[in-house]
Design a protein around this motif. Structure first.
Motif, PDB file in Angstrom:
ATOM      1  N   CYS A 102     -92.590  54.901  16.329  1.00 15.17           N
ATOM      2  CA  CYS A 102     -93.274  53.635  16.613  1.00 15.17           C
ATOM      3  C   CYS A 102     -92.512  52.906  17.718  1.00 15.17           C
ATOM      4  O   CYS A 102     -91.287  52.850  17.688  1.00 15.17           O
ATOM      5  CB  CYS A 102     -93.323  52.764  15.366  1.00 15.17           C
ATOM      6  SG  CYS A 102     -94.187  53.528  13.975  1.00 15.17           S
ATOM      7  N   LEU A 137     -94.404  62.426  20.146  1.00 16.18           N
ATOM      8  CA  LEU A 137     -95.576  61.552  20.084  1.00 16.18           C
ATOM      9  C   LEU A 137     -95.108  60.121  19.850  1.00 16.18           C
ATOM     10  O   LEU A 137     -94.265  59.872  18.988  1.00 16.18           O
ATOM     11  CB  LEU A 137     -96.508  61.993  18.952  1.00 16.18           C
ATOM     12  CG  LEU A 137     -97.746  61.135  18.694  1.00 16.18           C
ATOM     13  CD1 LEU A 137     -98.655  61.103  19.911  1.00 16.18           C
ATOM     14  CD2 LEU A 137     -98.514  61.649  17.476  1.00 16.18           C
ATOM     15  N   TYR A 138     -95.695  59.193  20.617  1.00 16.33           N
ATOM     16  CA  TYR A 138     -95.309  57.785  20.549  1.00 16.33           C
ATOM     17  C   TYR A 138     -96.471  56.967  19.988  1.00 16.33           C
ATOM     18  O   TYR A 138     -97.635  57.193  20.335  1.00 16.33           O
ATOM     19  CB  TYR A 138     -94.923  57.277  21.940  1.00 16.33           C
ATOM     20  CG  TYR A 138     -93.739  57.998  22.532  1.00 16.33           C
ATOM     21  CD1 TYR A 138     -92.458  57.473  22.424  1.00 16.33           C
ATOM     22  CD2 TYR A 138     -93.903  59.216  23.195  1.00 16.33           C
ATOM     23  CE1 TYR A 138     -91.361  58.137  22.974  1.00 16.33           C
ATOM     24  CE2 TYR A 138     -92.826  59.882  23.734  1.00 16.33           C
ATOM     25  CZ  TYR A 138     -91.554  59.343  23.617  1.00 16.33           C
ATOM     26  OH  TYR A 138     -90.470  60.009  24.149  1.00 16.33           O
ATOM     27  N   PHE A 139     -96.111  56.004  19.125  1.00 14.85           N
ATOM     28  CA  PHE A 139     -97.108  55.105  18.541  1.00 14.85           C
ATOM     29  C   PHE A 139     -96.802  53.675  18.979  1.00 14.85           C
ATOM     30  O   PHE A 139     -96.225  52.885  18.212  1.00 14.85           O
ATOM     31  CB  PHE A 139     -97.088  55.203  17.018  1.00 14.85           C
ATOM     32  CG  PHE A 139     -97.604  56.504  16.476  1.00 14.85           C
ATOM     33  CD1 PHE A 139     -98.915  56.890  16.698  1.00 14.85           C
ATOM     34  CD2 PHE A 139     -96.779  57.344  15.748  1.00 14.85           C
ATOM     35  CE1 PHE A 139     -99.400  58.091  16.197  1.00 14.85           C
ATOM     36  CE2 PHE A 139     -97.244  58.543  15.240  1.00 14.85           C
ATOM     37  CZ  PHE A 139     -98.564  58.921  15.474  1.00 14.85           C
ATOM     38  N   PRO A 140     -97.152  53.291  20.213  1.00 11.56           N
ATOM     39  CA  PRO A 140     -96.958  51.899  20.635  1.00 11.56           C
ATOM     40  C   PRO A 140     -97.863  50.985  19.819  1.00 11.56           C
ATOM     41  O   PRO A 140     -98.976  51.363  19.430  1.00 11.56           O
ATOM     42  CB  PRO A 140     -97.348  51.917  22.117  1.00 11.56           C
ATOM     43  CG  PRO A 140     -98.228  53.114  22.271  1.00 11.56           C
ATOM     44  CD  PRO A 140     -97.756  54.121  21.273  1.00 11.56           C
ATOM     45  N   GLU A 146     -97.776  50.264  25.405  1.00 15.22           N
ATOM     46  CA  GLU A 146     -98.048  51.615  25.885  1.00 15.22           C
ATOM     47  C   GLU A 146     -97.917  51.697  27.404  1.00 15.22           C
ATOM     48  O   GLU A 146     -97.343  52.664  27.938  1.00 15.22           O
ATOM     49  CB  GLU A 146     -99.450  52.045  25.461  1.00 15.22           C
ATOM     50  CG  GLU A 146     -99.798  53.463  25.914  1.00 15.22           C
ATOM     51  CD  GLU A 146    -101.223  53.845  25.563  1.00 15.22           C
ATOM     52  OE1 GLU A 146    -101.414  54.941  24.997  1.00 15.22           O
ATOM     53  OE2 GLU A 146    -102.135  53.051  25.855  1.00 15.22           O
ATOM     54  N   LEU A 149     -94.285  51.678  28.276  1.00 15.75           N
ATOM     55  CA  LEU A 149     -93.719  52.973  27.877  1.00 15.75           C
ATOM     56  C   LEU A 149     -93.968  54.016  28.956  1.00 15.75           C
ATOM     57  O   LEU A 149     -93.054  54.768  29.336  1.00 15.75           O
ATOM     58  CB  LEU A 149     -94.354  53.410  26.550  1.00 15.75           C
ATOM     59  CG  LEU A 149     -94.065  54.840  26.076  1.00 15.75           C
ATOM     60  CD1 LEU A 149     -92.609  54.989  25.680  1.00 15.75           C
ATOM     61  CD2 LEU A 149     -94.985  55.212  24.910  1.00 15.75           C
ATOM     62  N   ARG A 150     -95.152  54.063  29.462  1.00 17.29           N
ATOM     63  CA  ARG A 150     -95.489  55.076  30.473  1.00 17.29           C
ATOM     64  C   ARG A 150     -94.861  54.758  31.825  1.00 17.29           C
ATOM     65  O   ARG A 150     -94.574  55.674  32.599  1.00 17.29           O
ATOM     66  CB  ARG A 150     -97.001  55.219  30.571  1.00 17.29           C
ATOM     67  CG  ARG A 150     -97.591  55.777  29.277  1.00 17.29           C
ATOM     68  CD  ARG A 150     -99.039  56.147  29.378  1.00 17.29           C
ATOM     69  NE  ARG A 150     -99.473  56.830  28.177  1.00 17.29           N
ATOM     70  CZ  ARG A 150    -100.650  57.422  28.016  1.00 17.29           C
ATOM     71  NH1 ARG A 150    -101.512  57.408  29.032  1.00 17.29           N
ATOM     72  NH2 ARG A 150    -100.956  58.023  26.880  1.00 17.29           N
ATOM     73  N   GLU A 157     -97.369  61.547  25.435  1.00 23.25           N
ATOM     74  CA  GLU A 157     -98.468  61.537  24.486  1.00 23.25           C
ATOM     75  C   GLU A 157     -98.322  60.314  23.584  1.00 23.25           C
ATOM     76  O   GLU A 157     -97.281  60.113  22.971  1.00 23.25           O
ATOM     77  CB  GLU A 157     -98.461  62.817  23.647  1.00 23.25           C
ATOM     78  CG  GLU A 157     -99.645  62.928  22.704  1.00 23.25           C
ATOM     79  CD  GLU A 157     -99.641  64.223  21.907  1.00 23.25           C
ATOM     80  OE1 GLU A 157    -100.491  64.357  20.998  1.00 23.25           O
ATOM     81  OE2 GLU A 157     -98.781  65.079  22.178  1.00 23.25           O
ATOM     82  N   SER A 158     -99.364  59.484  23.524  1.00 18.33           N
ATOM     83  CA  SER A 158     -99.242  58.245  22.758  1.00 18.33           C
ATOM     84  C   SER A 158    -100.574  57.851  22.147  1.00 18.33           C
ATOM     85  O   SER A 158    -101.639  58.217  22.654  1.00 18.33           O
ATOM     86  CB  SER A 158     -98.721  57.108  23.641  1.00 18.33           C
ATOM     87  OG  SER A 158     -99.614  56.861  24.716  1.00 18.33           O
TER      88      SER A 158
END
Length: 707
Positions: A102, A137-140, A146, A149-150, A157-158
């Motif tokens: 997360c 795998l990311y859960f923003p 998000e 993050l990118r 991958e999110s």
């Protein structure tokens, strides 16, 4: 060869132990996720931190005090910037484990001057940022998070999840509205000054009660009250916060930066108008007409007055905005997106072995050297024999980490690494009093008190060390809870771990450490000549370190009885002295007994066994102890006399004469006399025992246990 059946989800729970994280934002999100996690998951906690809340601990299928979790295929971290992210390094470096995390915000990265002022803070944060790159795998929690993050990590991958509304808001009826509410905190970015100035700038607003929650020191509270009157109740409980929401005319969130904003959606959920600063996180939650600039006093004042005049219309316009953040919906979105497990790979397993090895003079070192040779026929094994590093234990590139322990101070480093970071553990002893007293009597007293549920004094520890027959504690408790799995060479400590610690340890019968061919007449003659043993002498040998548990005094008393009937008998203790023998030396000298030869080479060890007519191995004070020396005597074809528990634990053949575990000199003397008078053991029985206790077969079974 992996031995990893099924899917095992591991969740890092340490944020719920940390007071800085377990309340509100991160803590609520983590609690929501574990409430809806699929059953059987494993929770990782840190024994050094405050205890997990009981309600959290009860939801886990089981708990692990470290990141060494055999069988893990999925790892979820709900708080990647909790301190000490390396705690779960083994999971994060294991290519067989898919990793999900997360992500809340990157505010400290974007404002280092405010949040990363010290070298320590910068090191901790940037180290956590580096670990963050390890995830699959990311859960923003929001679209703006998000996007950031990118910008930092590229096209990862999110899945944006949002944050689930806490259950304390449910089924609460609104009260008569009477105050403006801000759910704040002591972080300057919460920006309470803007709200205070806006409400001080209008007559009508200045007459409305204002409540700002959150922890503020006295100086900050005085500064805020100087702007206008305000109630500052501090940090409040969930029920109190719910009541404050229920009685709010409007909720204002003037933050300068957020990853998400719980007060914004909580207000909507409660049917209270929600106003917020115009920042990316808030633009993702509210229509722009309900936003104001984070420095716009006039704009907020106007928006507040308009909202209070048309309060019901604002409530209607915001109805439904909180619906996507129902806690079950948020959790379902996350768990549905978890990545599939990595398919098993077919390859030779990689093992890290931590153990003393020769030239260290230790029975454990000798055993590990023989084990290492056998394991390397089955797996790729890296051996670490000191100084020991946590890097070996935490490296997820190893399919298993095996820590080998004995009851001596030289194992202290390995013991501490196993406790802190976890590993499979092969424990050579059924009790660890010698290891526990490495750093003095006080730490050992703490361990014994934990185990026995009563206060154990240092005087008791000293008494147990002087005479292990008095010992009540095993000192295995912390090791039993940390090792995955804990393996003994006897069933007795396995039963003890189940009964005292509710831990299912495993038993693996002790193997022959050295290959043994039967002693030929020629080898015997040469050995006796080389050692100066006369043709008429009847040589009795006892192998190993001379320590109190070997019952040296009882052996001397027994030999004195034997000597009266067999004056040609001779007793030699082959090994190094590791105890005070001053009280026994005169008696030993009068009987012609050798109290320790000092360290002997493998060749000299074999010579003593070849030259002997009988062997004696006694042990007191530890049920479930093993003896490589007893096995060496069996392998050499000696008629042996041994303590009953010692013989039974290694499944000694019938020709080993058993004596009581509480030494009786007369009984021991009689058994030695029979051993000296008896012909040599049956070769078929000797060979069968050696084959049944083969080191290579032992290594195969051990590998199956730890993988």
């Amino acid at each position: 060869m992996r031995g990893r059946a099924g899917v095992s989800l591991v969740i890092d729970l340490r944020c719920l132990q940390d007071p800085a994280y377990r309340e509100r934002g991160i803590g609520n999100h983590a609690r929501n996720l574990i409430r809806h996690a699929p059953p059987g998951w494993v929770g990782v906690y840190d024994p050094v931190l405050p205890a997990l809340p009981e309600a959290v601990a009860a939801q886990a299928g089981r708990l692990s005090p470290h990141g060494y979790v055999p069988g893990a295929t999925l790892f979820l971290n709900p708080s990647p910037f909790t301190p000490n992210q390396e705690f779960c390094a083994r999971l994060l470096t294991d290519a067989r484990v898919r990793k999900a995390v997360c992500v809340y915000d990157f505010i400290p990265f974007d404002e280092p001057g405010r949040y990363l002022r010290t070298a320590g803070a910068r090191l901790d944060y940037y180290a956590a940022l580096a670990w963050l790159r390890r995830y699959d795998l990311y859960f923003p929690i929001s679209v703006p998070t998000e996007a950031r993050l990118r910008e930092l990590f590229g096209a990862v991958e999110s899945v944006v999840t949002g944050v689930g509304l806490p259950p304390f808001l449910q089924a609460l009826s609104p009260a008569v509205p009477r105050h403006v509410l801000m759910v704040g905190g002591d972080d300057p970015r919460k920006n309470p000054e803007l709200l205070l100035r806006a409400m001080a700038s209008r007559l009508r607003l200045s007459e409305v009660e204002l409540v700002i929650t959150g922890g503020y020191d006295e100086a900050t509270a005085a500064r805020l009250r100087a702007i206008r009157p305000v109630a500052l109740p501090g940090r409040v409980s969930d029920p109190t916060l719910a009541q404050l929401y229920a009685g709010a005319l409007v909720v204002v969130t003037p933050s300068r930066a957020e990853g998400f904003s719980m007060p914004v959606v909580e207000a909507c959920r409660m049917g209270v108008p929600s106003l917020a600063s115009d920042i990316p996180a808030h633009r993702a939650l509210l229509p722009t007409r309900f936003l104001f600039g984070p420095d716009d006093v006039e704009g907020l004042a106007v928006l507040l007055e308009e909202t209070l005049r048309a309060r019901e219309a604002v409530i209607a316009a915001q109805a439904g905005l909180a619906a996507p953040f129902a806690e079950d919906a948020v959790a379902a979105k996350l768990f549905a997106a978890l990545p599939a497990p990595v398919p098993p790979a077919s390859r030779r397993p990689r093992i890290a072995l931590l153990s003393p090895l020769p030239p260290t003079r230790s029975g454990v070192a000798d055993h590990s050297a023989a084990l290492l040779a056998a394991l390397r026929k089955l797996a790729q094994v890296d051996a670490f024999c000191g100084p020991y590093s946590r890097l070996a234990v935490q490296d997820g590139g190893y399919d298993a980490v095996l820590c080998v322990l004995g009851n001596a101070p030289l194992h202290e480093e390995i013991y501490q690494l196993c406790l802190r970071y976890g590993a499979a553990c092969l424990c050579h002893d059924a009790r660890l009093l010698g290891l526990a007293t490495t750093n003095g009597l006080a730490p050992a007293a703490v361990l014994a008190s934990e185990e026995l549920g009563r206060v154990v004094s240092e005087d008791e520890i000293a008494a147990w060390a002087a005479d292990e027959r008095q010992r009540e504690a095993s000192f295995l408790g912390r090791l039993a809870r940390a090792a995955r799995p804990l393996i003994f060479h006897a069933p007795q400590p396995v039963r003890l771990c189940q009964e005292r610690f509710d831990v299912q340890a495993q038993a693996l019968p002790f193997p022959m450490m050295r290959p043994h061919a039967p002693v030929t007449p020629e080898e015997r003659e040469a050995a006796r000549a080389g050692l100066g043993i006369g043709p008429a002498e009847q040589l009795i040998v006892s192998f190993g370190f001379l320590v109190p548990a070997k019952a040296i005094g009882a052996a001397l008393a027994a030999f004195a009885v034997l000597k009266r009937e067999r004056p040609a008998a001779r007793l030699v203790f082959v090994g190094e002295v590791a105890m005070d023998l001053a009280a026994l030396r005169d008696e030993a000298a009068s009987l012609g007994v050798t109290l320790g030869t000092g360290f002997v080479s493998p060749e000299a060890y074999r010579a003593w066994a070849a030259a002997a007519d009988a062997g004696l191995q006694l042990r007191i004070g530890q049920a479930g102890g093993v003896s490589a020396a007893l096995q060496d005597g069996i392998g050499a074809g000696l008629n042996m006399v041994a303590s009953r528990d010692l013989a039974e634990t290694i499944n000694a053949p019938d020709y080993v004469l058993r004596v009581a575990d509480m030494p009786d000199p007369a009984e021991i003397a009689g058994a030695l006399a029979r051993a000296l008078a008896a012909p040599g053991p049956d070769e078929v029985m000797r060979a069968a025992y050696c084959a049944a206790h083969d080191m290579q077969a032992y290594a195969v079974r051990l590998l199956e246990m730890i993988l």
